[in-house]
Every structure is written in C-alpha cells, then in structure tokens.
Design a protein around this motif. Sequence first.
Motif, mmCIF file in Angstrom:
data_model
loop_
_atom_site.group_PDB
_atom_site.id
_atom_site.type_symbol
_atom_site.label_atom_id
_atom_site.label_comp_id
_atom_site.label_asym_id
_atom_site.label_seq_id
_atom_site.Cartn_x
_atom_site.Cartn_y
_atom_site.Cartn_z
ATOM 1 N N VAL A 34 0.822 -1.213 0.000
ATOM 2 C CA VAL A 34 0.000 0.000 0.000
ATOM 3 C C VAL A 34 0.852 1.256 0.000
ATOM 4 O O VAL A 34 0.358 2.335 -0.338
ATOM 5 C CB VAL A 34 -0.985 0.043 1.189
ATOM 6 N N ALA A 35 2.125 1.151 0.333
ATOM 7 C CA ALA A 35 2.989 2.330 0.432
ATOM 8 C C ALA A 35 4.024 2.429 -0.675
ATOM 9 O O ALA A 35 4.518 3.527 -0.957
ATOM 10 C CB ALA A 35 3.710 2.338 1.780
ATOM 11 N N ASP A 36 4.358 1.296 -1.314
ATOM 12 C CA ASP A 36 5.434 1.354 -2.295
ATOM 13 C C ASP A 36 5.316 0.269 -3.355
ATOM 14 O O ASP A 36 4.474 -0.625 -3.260
ATOM 15 C CB ASP A 36 6.800 1.286 -1.606
ATOM 16 N N LEU A 37 6.190 0.376 -4.346
ATOM 17 C CA LEU A 37 6.223 -0.549 -5.479
ATOM 18 C C LEU A 37 7.684 -0.767 -5.838
ATOM 19 O O LEU A 37 8.472 0.189 -5.847
ATOM 20 C CB LEU A 37 5.464 0.061 -6.665
ATOM 21 N N SER A 38 8.048 -2.014 -6.127
ATOM 22 C CA SER A 38 9.417 -2.346 -6.532
ATOM 23 C C SER A 38 9.379 -3.106 -7.842
ATOM 24 O O SER A 38 8.453 -3.882 -8.093
ATOM 25 C CB SER A 38 10.096 -3.226 -5.479
ATOM 26 N N TRP A 39 10.404 -2.893 -8.667
ATOM 27 C CA TRP A 39 10.556 -3.627 -9.916
ATOM 28 C C TRP A 39 11.998 -3.518 -10.382
ATOM 29 O O TRP A 39 12.777 -2.731 -9.870
ATOM 30 C CB TRP A 39 9.586 -3.135 -10.988
ATOM 31 N N ARG A 40 12.315 -4.313 -11.380
ATOM 32 C CA ARG A 40 13.658 -4.312 -11.968
ATOM 33 C C ARG A 40 13.559 -3.748 -13.376
ATOM 34 O O ARG A 40 12.625 -4.062 -14.116
ATOM 35 C CB ARG A 40 14.179 -5.747 -12.000
ATOM 36 N N THR A 41 14.534 -2.912 -13.747
ATOM 37 C CA THR A 41 14.490 -2.256 -15.053
ATOM 38 C C THR A 41 15.902 -2.004 -15.571
ATOM 39 O O THR A 41 16.877 -2.077 -14.812
ATOM 40 C CB THR A 41 13.689 -0.936 -14.966
ATOM 41 N N GLU A 42 15.990 -1.690 -16.857
ATOM 42 C CA GLU A 42 17.285 -1.457 -17.497
ATOM 43 C C GLU A 42 17.825 -0.061 -17.199
ATOM 44 O O GLU A 42 19.029 0.157 -17.181
ATOM 45 C CB GLU A 42 17.174 -1.598 -19.029
ATOM 46 N N ALA A 43 16.937 0.907 -17.020
ATOM 47 C CA ALA A 43 17.340 2.295 -16.772
ATOM 48 C C ALA A 43 16.711 2.769 -15.470
ATOM 49 O O ALA A 43 15.523 2.568 -15.246
ATOM 50 C CB ALA A 43 16.891 3.181 -17.927
ATOM 51 N N ASP A 67 21.055 -4.548 -14.602
ATOM 52 C CA ASP A 67 19.795 -3.847 -14.398
ATOM 53 C C ASP A 67 19.839 -3.063 -13.087
ATOM 54 O O ASP A 67 20.848 -3.027 -12.394
ATOM 55 C CB ASP A 67 18.624 -4.843 -14.342
ATOM 56 N N TYR A 68 18.679 -2.485 -12.765
ATOM 57 C CA TYR A 68 18.509 -1.770 -11.504
ATOM 58 C C TYR A 68 17.262 -2.283 -10.809
ATOM 59 O O TYR A 68 16.238 -2.504 -11.453
ATOM 60 C CB TYR A 68 18.359 -0.265 -11.738
ATOM 61 N N GLN A 69 17.348 -2.461 -9.517
ATOM 62 C CA GLN A 69 16.183 -2.773 -8.691
ATOM 63 C C GLN A 69 15.693 -1.448 -8.125
ATOM 64 O O GLN A 69 16.427 -0.763 -7.422
ATOM 65 C CB GLN A 69 16.533 -3.751 -7.565
ATOM 66 N N ILE A 70 14.466 -1.085 -8.463
ATOM 67 C CA ILE A 70 13.900 0.198 -8.082
ATOM 68 C C ILE A 70 12.828 -0.019 -7.027
ATOM 69 O O ILE A 70 12.006 -0.923 -7.149
ATOM 70 C CB ILE A 70 13.242 0.903 -9.301
ATOM 71 N N LYS A 71 12.838 0.818 -6.015
ATOM 72 C CA LYS A 71 11.749 0.849 -5.038
ATOM 73 C C LYS A 71 11.266 2.290 -4.968
ATOM 74 O O LYS A 71 12.056 3.202 -4.730
ATOM 75 C CB LYS A 71 12.199 0.381 -3.659
ATOM 76 N N VAL A 72 9.974 2.480 -5.214
ATOM 77 C CA VAL A 72 9.395 3.819 -5.156
ATOM 78 C C VAL A 72 8.398 3.880 -4.013
ATOM 79 O O VAL A 72 7.766 2.881 -3.668
ATOM 80 C CB VAL A 72 8.717 4.231 -6.489
ATOM 81 N N THR A 73 8.267 5.056 -3.450
ATOM 82 C CA THR A 73 7.300 5.316 -2.383
ATOM 83 C C THR A 73 6.209 6.204 -2.974
ATOM 84 O O THR A 73 6.516 7.211 -3.625
ATOM 85 C CB THR A 73 7.975 6.021 -1.191
#
Length: 190
Positions: free
Chosen positions: A105-114, A151-157
């Motif tokens: 409910v507070a964040d989302l994570s994913w893996r991406t090239e940029a 790649d990069y592992q991204i976590k957004v709030t």
Amino acid sequence: MSIAPESSHSSLVFTGHLPLAWRELSAWPDAAELQHLEQTNLHILHILFALDIHAGDYGDDPSITSSASELKRLDFKVSLLLEMVGCLFAGQQAIPPERLITLTVADLSWRTEAAPTLDTPLRLELYCNLSYPRPLILHAHASEIASVENDYQIKVTFYQPSESLQEALERYIFLRHRRTIANRRGNSQR
C-alpha cells in the motif's frame, strides 16, 4: 537512500507480473490533478473488485443448485465477453511490457534497465487487469535504487496516497494474494 516511513496498514504484499510504465516528471502534479487521479484510481479499483466477484458455491441444496449452476454459466459468459472486449481494447493501446513487481500500500518495486533519478517525481502506470485495460496512475519517488547485474532494482514510495486509496490498494493486494493461494491449492489437488 531514504527509507520509506512505516505504514499504519498491514504488511500484505503482492508479487507478480503486471504491465508497468514509468516516467520522470519535472514537478509533482497540483492538488486538483492529484484529487482527480485519485478518484479515477478508486473508480478503476472498484471496477476491478466487481470483475473479481464470481458466482459462488451454494452448497448441496437441490433447489438452489440449478439456479447456482445457471448463475455460474452466466458469470462465465460475461467474464468471457469482458475478456474478449478487453483484448480488443488492449490491442488498440500501447500496453507496456509486464514486469515482475512487488506492490504494497505504500510502495512498489521492480527491476528495469534504466534507473530514475533518486527522489525525482515519477508517474507510474500500472495495469492491474488486462480484461479492463485502464491503468492506475500513481505518483511516487524513487526511494531506493540498487544496481543488480546489468539492471537496476527500483523501489518507489507513493506520493501522498489518501486513506481511501490505501484501503483500496490493500483490498486489491489481498484479493490477488487470495487468488494466488487458491490457484496453488487447485494445482496441488490435480
């Protein structure tokens, strides 16, 4: 790197593949646009909840069994029709590729090239169900970025989600979690 604040909500997590697009913004949207997007997101989530409801099991009562069977047939036909219309509609849209995501409910994570820039405003488009291919549009900032192989592992709030949007996301995550468990049980019984 900043750590996301503790949420007052449960620790329910959905991990799965969903289409996701993101882009950096020069500034956060104004309050009126955020309010409009939140109402749209709530509307989309309520439609997804309605699509998730299926004709239930009514036990062994013979008087109800025939009606329940008919309801299940009608439910299947309506679901099939919605899926076909959704496929036609999705074919006319540029649906982003599916990514392995982790949603709370507070964040989302994913893996991406940029990777996005840390703490820069982001606009996310998350397609929760291709039978109804309208994305949730969420605003967030990258709170964690980690380099993983190439790649990069991204976590957004998420940016200022209201209590009602957090509750709707929590319900969505719970329904997806419940469906995953039901599918595992169904597959293990076969």
